[in-house]
Every structure is written in C-alpha cells, then in structure tokens.
Design a protein around this motif. Structure first.
Motif, PDB file in Angstrom:
ATOM      1  N   ARG A  27       2.539  11.028 103.112  1.00 54.05           N
ATOM      2  CA  ARG A  27       2.708  10.517 104.480  1.00 54.05           C
ATOM      3  C   ARG A  27       2.555   9.004 104.554  1.00 54.05           C
ATOM      4  O   ARG A  27       3.364   8.320 105.174  1.00 54.05           O
ATOM      5  CB  ARG A  27       1.687  11.170 105.419  1.00 54.05           C
ATOM      6  N   ASP A  33       8.211  13.480 105.467  1.00 54.47           N
ATOM      7  CA  ASP A  33       7.501  13.858 106.686  1.00 54.47           C
ATOM      8  C   ASP A  33       7.836  15.316 106.991  1.00 54.47           C
ATOM      9  O   ASP A  33       8.866  15.831 106.560  1.00 54.47           O
ATOM     10  CB  ASP A  33       7.949  12.963 107.843  1.00 54.47           C
ATOM     11  N   TYR A  34       6.943  15.972 107.719  1.00 55.00           N
ATOM     12  CA  TYR A  34       7.231  17.321 108.177  1.00 55.00           C
ATOM     13  C   TYR A  34       8.331  17.255 109.222  1.00 55.00           C
ATOM     14  O   TYR A  34       8.489  16.251 109.905  1.00 55.00           O
ATOM     15  CB  TYR A  34       5.971  17.964 108.744  1.00 55.00           C
ATOM     16  N   SER A  35       9.091  18.336 109.323  1.00 49.87           N
ATOM     17  CA  SER A  35      10.188  18.366 110.296  1.00 49.87           C
ATOM     18  C   SER A  35       9.975  19.518 111.260  1.00 49.87           C
ATOM     19  O   SER A  35       9.105  20.362 111.033  1.00 49.87           O
ATOM     20  CB  SER A  35      11.510  18.567 109.560  1.00 49.87           C
ATOM     21  N   PRO A  36      10.762  19.586 112.325  1.00 46.05           N
ATOM     22  CA  PRO A  36      10.629  20.715 113.264  1.00 46.05           C
ATOM     23  C   PRO A  36      11.176  22.015 112.669  1.00 46.05           C
ATOM     24  O   PRO A  36      11.085  23.055 113.304  1.00 46.05           O
ATOM     25  CB  PRO A  36      11.476  20.298 114.463  1.00 46.05           C
ATOM     26  N   VAL A  37      11.730  21.979 111.468  1.00 48.71           N
ATOM     27  CA  VAL A  37      12.280  23.183 110.843  1.00 48.71           C
ATOM     28  C   VAL A  37      11.252  23.719 109.858  1.00 48.71           C
ATOM     29  O   VAL A  37      10.850  23.013 108.940  1.00 48.71           O
ATOM     30  CB  VAL A  37      13.582  22.860 110.082  1.00 48.71           C
ATOM     31  N   ARG A  38      10.843  24.951 110.077  1.00 49.14           N
ATOM     32  CA  ARG A  38       9.768  25.491 109.261  1.00 49.14           C
ATOM     33  C   ARG A  38      10.051  25.367 107.764  1.00 49.14           C
ATOM     34  O   ARG A  38      11.085  25.819 107.289  1.00 49.14           O
ATOM     35  CB  ARG A  38       9.537  26.957 109.609  1.00 49.14           C
ATOM     36  N   SER A  40      10.897  22.912 105.978  1.00 45.99           N
ATOM     37  CA  SER A  40      11.807  21.844 105.551  1.00 45.99           C
ATOM     38  C   SER A  40      11.154  20.497 105.791  1.00 45.99           C
ATOM     39  O   SER A  40      10.475  20.295 106.784  1.00 45.99           O
ATOM     40  CB  SER A  40      13.120  21.900 106.332  1.00 45.99           C
ATOM     41  N   MET A  41      11.364  19.582 104.861  1.00 48.65           N
ATOM     42  CA  MET A  41      10.806  18.250 105.046  1.00 48.65           C
ATOM     43  C   MET A  41      11.938  17.248 105.238  1.00 48.65           C
ATOM     44  O   MET A  41      13.093  17.516 104.932  1.00 48.65           O
ATOM     45  CB  MET A  41       9.971  17.842 103.834  1.00 48.65           C
ATOM     46  N   VAL A  42      11.567  16.096 105.758  1.00 53.53           N
ATOM     47  CA  VAL A  42      12.491  14.973 105.812  1.00 53.53           C
ATOM     48  C   VAL A  42      12.121  14.048 104.655  1.00 53.53           C
ATOM     49  O   VAL A  42      10.952  13.719 104.492  1.00 53.53           O
ATOM     50  CB  VAL A  42      12.353  14.210 107.139  1.00 53.53           C
ATOM     51  N   ILE A  43      13.073  13.671 103.845  1.00 55.36           N
ATOM     52  CA  ILE A  43      12.804  12.688 102.798  1.00 55.36           C
ATOM     53  C   ILE A  43      13.081  11.309 103.393  1.00 55.36           C
ATOM     54  O   ILE A  43      14.218  10.998 103.755  1.00 55.36           O
ATOM     55  CB  ILE A  43      13.669  12.917 101.551  1.00 55.36           C
ATOM     56  N   ARG A  44      12.016  10.526 103.550  1.00 51.77           N
ATOM     57  CA  ARG A  44      12.152   9.222 104.208  1.00 51.77           C
ATOM     58  C   ARG A  44      12.741   8.192 103.236  1.00 51.77           C
ATOM     59  O   ARG A  44      12.798   8.446 102.018  1.00 51.77           O
ATOM     60  CB  ARG A  44      10.794   8.780 104.736  1.00 51.77           C
ATOM     61  N   PRO A  45      13.172   7.044 103.744  1.00 48.77           N
ATOM     62  CA  PRO A  45      13.873   6.084 102.877  1.00 48.77           C
ATOM     63  C   PRO A  45      13.139   5.753 101.573  1.00 48.77           C
ATOM     64  O   PRO A  45      13.772   5.715 100.512  1.00 48.77           O
ATOM     65  CB  PRO A  45      14.019   4.860 103.776  1.00 48.77           C
ATOM     66  N   TYR A  48      13.443   8.708  99.325  1.00 43.81           N
ATOM     67  CA  TYR A  48      14.829   8.934  98.915  1.00 43.81           C
ATOM     68  C   TYR A  48      15.293   7.886  97.910  1.00 43.81           C
ATOM     69  O   TYR A  48      16.045   8.186  96.986  1.00 43.81           O
ATOM     70  CB  TYR A  48      15.756   8.963 100.129  1.00 43.81           C
ATOM     71  N   GLU A 159      14.148  24.016 101.882  1.00 41.44           N
ATOM     72  CA  GLU A 159      15.347  23.349 101.376  1.00 41.44           C
ATOM     73  C   GLU A 159      14.911  22.271 100.396  1.00 41.44           C
ATOM     74  O   GLU A 159      13.925  21.578 100.642  1.00 41.44           O
ATOM     75  CB  GLU A 159      16.124  22.698 102.527  1.00 41.44           C
TER      76      GLU A 159
END
Lengths: 488, 488
Positions: A27, A33-38, A40-45, A48, A159
C-alpha cells in the motif's frame, strides 16, 4: 519527532507481523490497492512499472529462445474445457462463468480462462498438419481468472497477469528438452534480473499441473522462511493432443500425436520481490528491473535553491544520456527527509543527494538502498561510476539473498527432525522421500510443510544429507531427495 | 502454371469482393484466425508482432507525454457500471456477464469490462484527495469485451485489445487540453508510424461516447472508400466525477469535482493497416511497425547453395547490427518464387535477393514491396543505403495513402449531391451541417453515410466548399462543416 521517523513508523515491523508488513509495503509503496471487485487488485503505476521491467527481461529471453507471442480468446466454451478430464477436475472449482452476453442467455457457459491449454489446443489441432509445422513455439501475455476464497495482493488474487507458453513438438524428447530449457530461462531471469536465487526441480505427482505428465518449478525462499513457487513448466506429453486430436503427418507418412509443453510466471513474482528483498523501510528493487534506478534529491536552503536545481537538472540529463533511469525529485512541498523515506519505501536502488557544499566540492553523495552505505563521488566520475555501482548492487542483492537461502537450508533424517526444523526455523528442509503420496501427506499433516520440489541437482541435494537413503517418513528405501517447506 | 501464380490466385481480388479480399489477407498472411468462441478471434504471431510494433510506438508517446501505465480489474460489479446513466445505457446491451464464480452463484453480476471508466472512477475517488494529487495521468493496456452480433477479424470482435487512458484534472480547460493533445498523439502515431493519414475532428452529439460531454476522433479512409474511426478521445467533464464522487480539496480550501478524460485505440488499427495499404498480393507494412523490415531470400542452384547461404548469413548479421529487423529465409523445401509470394503476402517492406552472380558482382537485388521497384545495390553500401531506403518507403506509403485520401475527398452542397457522391464514389464528403440530429439522421437514411466528424481544421474544410453556409439537408444556416462517409 522528525517527519522521517513518523513516516517509517507507519509500516508494521516485519518481525512483529510479517503479513501486515507485506500489505503495508504494497500500500505505502503504491504497488497495488484493493478494488471494489472481490479478490481483484488494482496494480498501481509503480507496481505496474516494476512488472513492465520484469516483462521486458523475460520477453527478451522468450523471444531469444525462438518463441513468438500471440493472443488467444479470454473465453473458453465449457465443452472445450471439459475435454481433458484431469484438467477440468483441477480447474473447474475455481472458474468464473459467463452465462449472459448482452440480452442473450448463452446456451453454453463460457469459462473466463483460468489457463489457456484448452483453447490453444483447439487451435493447434487446426494449425498443425505436417511435421514441417513443428515445433510450434508460442507464448501469450494475458490476464487469467481463478476464483479464490482467500486472497493477498500479488500472491493470490482472483485475476492476475502472466505469460503462458504453449509449445508442440514432434517427439517426447524435444518436449522434455523444452520444459527444462524454459525452466532454465526462468531461473536465469529470476536470479539475474530479480536477484532472487531459486532451486529448480520436479514437482511431486500430487503437486503437478492438472493434466500434465510432469511439472517442474523454481522455488524461492522468502525472508519469513516460507517458500514461494516462482515459475512452473509442464510436460503435457500427449495428454492434450489425444483429446484435442492434434496430429501431424510425419516424414514416414504416419499420422502421429504431437507432444506438448506449457509454462508460466505471473505477477506473483512482484510479491516475491517484496518478501525476498524488502525491509522495515520498504521495498528494495534490484537495479535491472527498477523503474527508477537513481533518484536525485536536491538539498538546498531557499537562497541556493535555483543554482542547486539547475545543477540537478543537468545531472539528470547527463545520467539519462548514459542510459540510466533517473528521476529528479524537485517537489517543493516536501522536505529532503520526507523524500529520502519516500524513495526508500519505493525501493529506488540509489539516491543521489546534491547540495550547495557538494557543488563547491564538485561532488555528490550517493546512498545505496540495499546497504545504506554513503558514498561521496566526484561529479565528473558519475557517468562511469554509477553504472558500475548499480551492477555491484545487483550482484550484492543476489549474494545477500543467496546467503539467506544457504543459512536457511537444512537437512532432516527423521520426521521428528523435519518437524522440529520447520517449527523452529522454517526454511528449506532437504530430506529423503520414497515417492509415496501417503508419506507426502503424512509430513504435511504433521508439519504443514509440503514438497516444494525434487531438486534437479540431486547430487548436490544428497551431499547435504548425512543420513542413509531412507524415506523421512516411512523409512523405506528412497531414491530422491525432496525439499520440504511451508509455502505461499 | 507456376507455384507463384497459384499462390496469388488464392486471394480474392479486391475489386471483385473487397470483404472477401480482406478476410483472405487476414487468413493467408496468418494475422488472425477464427476461434471456437463466437465472435472472438485468435491473433496469430505475425498479427501480434505487428500489434507489438504498434504498441511500442504508441506506448513511447503515451509515456513521453507524462502518462503512466497501470492495471485495473477485468470485472466490474453491476452496481458500479450502473452509476452513470448514459454510460450504462450505452454499454449494457453489449456486456458479457459473469454470474457464477467456482461453485458459488454470485449475489451481484460482474460485467466483463466493455471499457473501464466505472472501475477506474471508483479508484480515483479513493486516490484523489487534494489538488496536489492532480493531474492523474494513467493508461492501461488491456482486453475488453463487447458482445457483438456481427463480427469481422480486427474490425469488430467480441473481445479486442486496446489501450485506454483515464485522466483527472483540476480544471475543465486542462481536461480539454488533454483531450486535444492525446488526439494529436494519435494522429502523429497513426500518420508517422502506420503511414495512414487521418482527419482529426469532433464527433456529433449522436456519435459521442456514452457518458462523455464531447468525443473527438481521427478518421481514416480505406481503399474501398469507407471510413474507419482510428482513435477517440473523450472529454468526460464532471459527469463521472459527480456520480463517483471524485473530489479534491483545492488550494482555496473548497471541495471540488475533478474534470476527466478518457481515450483509446485498439487492435482495430490492424484492420486499417490492411485496408489502407494492402493490395492483391497481400499486406504492405510500413517499415516502422514491420516485425521484419528486410527479408533475405538466397537464390542458389544446388552447387552454389553453401557459399550463397554463408554470405546471406553474414549479410543478416551485418544488417541486424545496424539495427534493422532482418530475417533470412533459408527454408530448403520452398522455391524462391514461393518465398517471394509468401513474404509479399506478409507485407515485408524490402526483399533482398542474393545469388551466385550477385556475389560475383558484389551486389544484391532489393525489391520494394510498396512499388515493386527493383534496385540493384553494391553489398558494401547496404548498411547505409537500406535505412535510408526504408525511410523512403515509409514516406512514400504515407504520401500514396495521402494522395488516395485527397482524390477521394469531395464536397456536396445539397443532399442530392451528397447522395450521388456517396453512391458513386464513396469517400469523404464535406458538407455544411446545421448541427441538428434530424438532419444527421435524414442523411444517414438516404445515403447510409454518417457524420464521421466535424474537422478541427474548419477553415480548411470550408475552403473545400464553394457553397454557402447552409445545412446540406434542411438548408438552414450552418456553422460547421462535417465529413460524411459510410463507415466500418
């Protein structure tokens, strides 16, 4: 209390709670970051960019070994996925299903690919006709979905991103050679680019890929003493060829089934990077895959600001021209101390501090992220010294991780010893194994450790053991040494 | 009949049936193949390598303009997608829905992303707090799914690959500047790398992106006279910020909504490449994005084979060292004639033929794919001559496509004229438009042509029209010139 201290305090200490420490780095270094999709994460810049650095090193090796990239559909019709019995049994429990397209209820469910063997085999069956079409050496960079109950950023998410190679060959020997050669490509990449030492070996029957004849892996050791599977290659033999009818007309005019392999590594490796190299100040990136290799932090009282910034700008240009990935942190709203911590957290291998006195002395102060060492260097030497220094850091990081691996590799002759070592020290424990699944399970039940792999280097493995070739559990004759460990 | 002729015969002539010609090139040049998944295609290695070449050129430009790559989840919970009313209305009819994960029936359906505004806005709402966090300039390379009834490889498929940029800004002016600057990035990339001339302009209200305040596009003209939208940028204003609550504390301590943009290009562009540059011998690739720029075909009677091959190998190395992407076709089982056709089909810009007599004369024969021109060149000059020749080909291909665009751009003062031009010549037809949707629809009904865009260069557009500023349909006063065309 200084800003610096406050900043560092925000991360949980690794000794205190290594799971929380891991998440804190993910973090705070803005990797994901955590996402609203159970699940699934967001890969931040920043995360990435690290993945892009890894992709570049791996993609180059994949192409150099004669493979080409392609792209296959995300969706796999249920009937295709069901063709290979072991494969569907292994993956069905974690498949996400599309049942509706637009306003239309689908007559056949579509699996969101958990892996692409089925869809790729369907195509290979069309494309491959003659021995002249072989070998087929294709790789794909893609997202895959596996419905997971418990998830952790990078390590286990519903994912994730990966590459999956899928090859077809004329003979079983060729397929086996491919499987070992790609395992070596993975070892080379993970050790040389990511500075993570790994043990290549064969998986046990129980742990092999669903549908494979044999699975090979490279296994890495995290700083908490748990293992992480860093890459796998599978010899599929003719299992898929037979159910997907992938045949070729050989030179002798006989119709034959091809032999296949598949192999992959994923964004999971970003998790390994954190857990192998990180510390209580955050991430440590090996120079080869660091999006920023050198961060310049100007340290200037207000009146000297302009002149220091101008010099810093000039330095940035000079270093970029010799091919370094360099960033100048000229943010006015943050103190140098805050910036030091910020870039340490993000793992930048080298910090270059430059202030008015440095300029007077025609020098700059280099600070290594891996060791904390401070190195004053003449400005005139930077373009030659920094590339060398970065190579040194890369080497030292691998050596340091290698030392850790060595110190945390143990041997056990009895189940008692094995259990004690796992309980007290974790790490990799080498032990003889008879090859029986009951023994594998019994060890797991007792120690929570699984067989990571049967090292390819059996000779080296045997040398670690002073005991006779008797299974660590049943005591019967054993032919191979296995590595046991708790694992992610 | 020679093998050469047979090979060419396999493609349908473009004049005879341009739709079949297109599909024939896709299949014969091995760019893509149909898959067992309805509406989804497989991008084969040659097609994917072209896409990688395009990605490299575009990704470089996206990063040079300050954007960073990231990765957001494939799945979007239905409730998120439903937040922005126009957005959901536009996309709901073409969404694929996941309703089951593993053994669990989901309580909320998950959309397989048709585009990522909703999921990205949900994250921006978390990440953006202060004016110091702005602008946020993020791009994503990803697959997206839109449930299509009628599909064609690359042009319209259920799943496709693209990049989607998503930015957030402090002011509407900044957002508008971003939208125009990215449109210019697209124009620059498509014209300079793909050698495809385009017209940048604003979309009509009817044709804009679902949820946007304004959409801009670059429009290209295919050789069959139909238009293809090659890239779009959207000014989302505060539409999404308001429903996703993306606010920031400004310097004046006021809480304000951000202004947003999004923009994308997709694998559709591979289709444009075929239809703008292709001919009856197959694909023609502009050197900048050609996976192979020069193919060496040795032409040797059996007894000279060894010596010619050795020289060809040497040439390959020499040319690769000066940075050219070069391939040596040393396949023994095919004749030179077969190879010529094969590489012409695949669109390789330059063929280098070398035989025993060439070697005696210390020369090689170059053949341009774009013009068919044959150019003998001394071997010693190749490393300097070929890079220049490839630049020339790149320029000439753009010029040739530009000439086609110029010749097929027309003007119409009346609906009658417009309809006649579209029916007889197709192409881009410039005409005054009052801005009314009824007139737009009336033209479409009559001619099957839609407004491609309102060119940014209105001055240039006006100069094409000798008629008064009266709407081509209703005759009322018009302020802007629109381009009408039938489109893919």
């Amino acid at each position: 209390m200084s800003k610096e201290k406050q900043f560092v305090k925000e991360i949980t200490s690794r000794d205190e709670d290594s799971a929380q420490w891991y998440v804190d780095i993910v973090r705070k270094a803005e990797l994901a970051d955590y996402s609203p999709v159970r699940g699934s994460m967001v890969i931040r810049p920043h995360g990435y960019a690290i993945w892009e650095g890894m992709q570049a090193g791996l993609d180059r090796r994949i192409k150099e070994t004669g493979h080409q990239n392609a792209y296959f559909p995300l969706f796999i019709p249920e009937s295709l996925l069901n063709k290979e019995a072991e494969h569907v049994e292994g993956f069905a429990p974690e498949v996400a299903w599309v049942t509706q397209g637009g306003t239309e209820k689908l007559s056949e469910r579509l699996a969101v690919r958990p892996t692409s063997e089925a869809i790729i085999c369907a195509m290979y069956s069309k494309w491959i006709q003659s021995y002249r079409d072989l070998p087929v050496l294709i790789n794909q960079w893609a997202n895959v979905v596996r419905w997971e109950m418990v998830t952790r950023p990078f390590l286990r998410t519903t994912e994730f991103l990966w590459q999956e190679g899928h090859t077809a060959h004329r003979t079983g020997e060729e397929a086996q050679a491919e499987v070992l050669s790609m395992l070596e490509v993975y070892r080379d990449f993970v050790e040389r680019d990511m500075a993570i030492p790994v043990i290549p070996g064969r998986k046990s029957e129980r742990e092999k890929f669903a549908g494979a004849q044999a699975t090979y892996s490279i296994e890495a050791l995290m700083q908490d003493g748990k293992a992480l599977q860093a890459g796998t290659t599978h010899n599929l033999a003719q299992h898929f060829a037979k159910v997907f009818d992938i045949t070729y007309l050989d030179e002798d005019s006989q119709l034959k089934y091809v032999y296949q392999t598949s192999w992959g590594v994923s964004t999971r490796l970003v998790g390994a990077l954190i857990m192998v190299h990180g510390d209580n100040r955050g991430l440590k990136l090996p120079p080869k895959i660091a999006p920023t290799q050198v961060v310049i932090v100007p340290i200037a009282p207000k009146k000297a600001r302009e002149i220091v910034l101008a010099k810093a700008q000039e330095l940035k240009g000079t270093l970029a021209r010799v091919g370094l990935r360099v960033h100048l942190d000229d943010r006015e709203e943050y103190s140098p101390g805050y910036k030091f911590n910020d870039w340490e957290m993000r793992g930048v291998p080298l910090r270059l501090e430059v202030g008015p006195r440095d300029l007077e002395n025609h020098q700059a102060l280099l600070v290594r992220r891996d060791t904390g060492e401070k190195i004053p260097l003449p400005l005139a030497d930077l373009t030659t010294a920094l590339p060398t220094l970065l190579e040194q850091i890369q080497e030292d990081m691998l050596k340091s991780a290698g030392d850790f691996l060595a110190v945390n590799s143990f041997a056990a002759a009895t189940l008692e010893e094995l259990a004690e070592t796992i309980a007290e020290k974790r790490g990799f424990v080498y032990a003889w194994w008879c090859g029986g699944e009951e023994c594998e399970l019994a060890v797991k039940e007792r120690t929570a450790a699984t067989i990571r792999n049967l090292p390819l280097d059996q000779e080296g493995a045997r040398e670690r053991l002073h005991s006779k070739a008797k299974c660590v559990h049943c005591g019967k004759e054993a032919k191979e040494v296995a590595i046991f460990a708790r694992a992610y």
